[in-house]
Design an enzyme around this catalytic site. Structure first.
Site, PDB file in Angstrom:
ATOM      1  N   ARG A  58       0.828  -1.212   0.000  1.00 12.81           N
ATOM      2  CA  ARG A  58       0.000   0.000   0.000  1.00 12.81           C
ATOM      3  C   ARG A  58       0.858   1.257   0.000  1.00 12.81           C
ATOM      4  O   ARG A  58       0.426   2.311  -0.473  1.00 12.81           O
ATOM      5  CB  ARG A  58      -0.985  -0.030   1.178  1.00 12.81           C
ATOM      6  CG  ARG A  58      -2.017  -1.155   1.034  1.00 12.81           C
ATOM      7  CD  ARG A  58      -2.992  -1.209   2.183  1.00 12.81           C
ATOM      8  NE  ARG A  58      -2.417  -1.670   3.427  1.00 12.81           N
ATOM      9  CZ  ARG A  58      -2.311  -2.941   3.799  1.00 12.81           C
ATOM     10  NH1 ARG A  58      -2.775  -3.901   3.012  1.00 12.81           N
ATOM     11  NH2 ARG A  58      -1.756  -3.276   4.946  1.00 12.81           N
ATOM     12  N   GLU A  95       4.499  -9.735  14.990  1.00 13.17           N
ATOM     13  CA  GLU A  95       3.926 -10.239  16.239  1.00 13.17           C
ATOM     14  C   GLU A  95       4.314 -11.718  16.432  1.00 13.17           C
ATOM     15  O   GLU A  95       4.669 -12.141  17.521  1.00 13.17           O
ATOM     16  CB  GLU A  95       2.406 -10.076  16.218  1.00 13.17           C
ATOM     17  CG  GLU A  95       1.830 -10.122  17.607  1.00 13.17           C
ATOM     18  CD  GLU A  95       0.347  -9.796  17.599  1.00 13.17           C
ATOM     19  OE1 GLU A  95      -0.162  -9.298  16.581  1.00 13.17           O
ATOM     20  OE2 GLU A  95      -0.291 -10.046  18.644  1.00 13.17           O
TER      21      GLU A  95
END
Ligand code: AMP
Length: 175
Positions: A58, A95
Site C-alpha cells: 500500500r 507479532e
C-alpha cells in the site's frame, strides 16, 4: 482530516481475532479523498526531498503519488525475493516471527534525502527496517509519512528514538 477518517473502512477481526484492520482501499477509491490525502502527505516535504521510498504494497500507491506531487522519483522497498537486481535486506520482527524487506543496492545515491511512505504505522517495526535499509544504501532519511497512526502501538515514538520525524494524517485508538 476527519473526512479522511470516515473514508477508511474498519474491518474487525481481520486478518485475525482482535485486530481492527484499517482498510485504505475505500480511501484510494474516493477521488477527492485520495487527492486530499496525497496533498496532505506531500505538503511538509515540498522541495525538501530527492526521492520517495514506498513500502510494499500500500506504500507503493501513496508513495508513488506523493513522489509525483513532489516532482521526484520513487524507490520500491519490497518483500524478500521480489526485486530483480542486487538487493540488501533488513529483517524485522512481526507479532509472530520475522520478515525481511529489501531495496536495490543502487537505488539511492549517497546523501540523497529520502521520504519513506506507508499507509499505516503500528509498532513501527516495518518503517524502522525501511529507515535502516535507506541508511545502509547511503540515503539520509528526511522523514516518514503515513496516512494512519495507531498511537497506542508506539511506532511514531520508536522512529523518534532514532531521530526520525513522522508526519501522519489521522489517528485511531486501539490496534
Ligand atoms: P508495524 O510494522 O507494526 O508498524 O505495521 C505496519 C505495517 O503493517 C503497515 O505496512 C500496515 O499496512 C500493516 N498494518 C499493521 N496494522 C494494521 C492495521 N490495524 N490495519 C491495516 N494495516 C495494518
Amino acid at each position: 482530516m476527519n473526512d479522511l477518517k470516515s473514508l477508511i473502512r474498519a474491518i474487525p477481526d481481520y486478518p485475525k481475532p482482535g485486530i481492527m484492520f484499517r482498510d485504505v482501499t475505500t480511501l484510494m477509491g474516493h477521488p477527492a479523498g485520495f487527492k486530499s490525502a496525497i496533498d496532505a502527505l506531500a505538503a511538509p516535504f515540498m522541495g525538501k526531498v530527492d526521492a520517495v521510498a514506498g513500502i510494499e504494497a500500500r506504500g507503493f500507491v501513496f508513495g508513488g503519488a506523493v513522489a509525483e506531487k513532489l516532482g521526484c522519483g520513487f524507490i520500491p522497498v519490497r518483500k524478500k525475493g521480489k526485486l530483480p537486481w542486487t538487493t540488501i535486506g533488513q529483517q524485522y520482527t512481526l507479532e509472530y516471527g520475522i520478515d525481511t524487506i529489501e531495496i536495490h543496492l543502487d537505488a539511492i545515491q549517497k546523501g540523497q534525502r529520502i521520504l519513506i511512505v506507508d499507509d499505516l504505522i503500528a509498532t513501527g517495526g516495518t518503517a524502522e527496517a525501511a529507515v535502516k535499509l535507506v541508511s545502509r544504501v547511503g540515503g539520509t532519511v528526511a522523514g516518514c509519512a503515513f496516512v494512519i497512526d495507531l498511537p497506542e502501538l508506539g511506532g511514531v515514538k520508536l522512529l523518534a528514538s532514532h531521530g526520525i520525524a513522522s508526519h501522519t494524517l489521522v489517528a485511531f485508538e486501539g490496534h
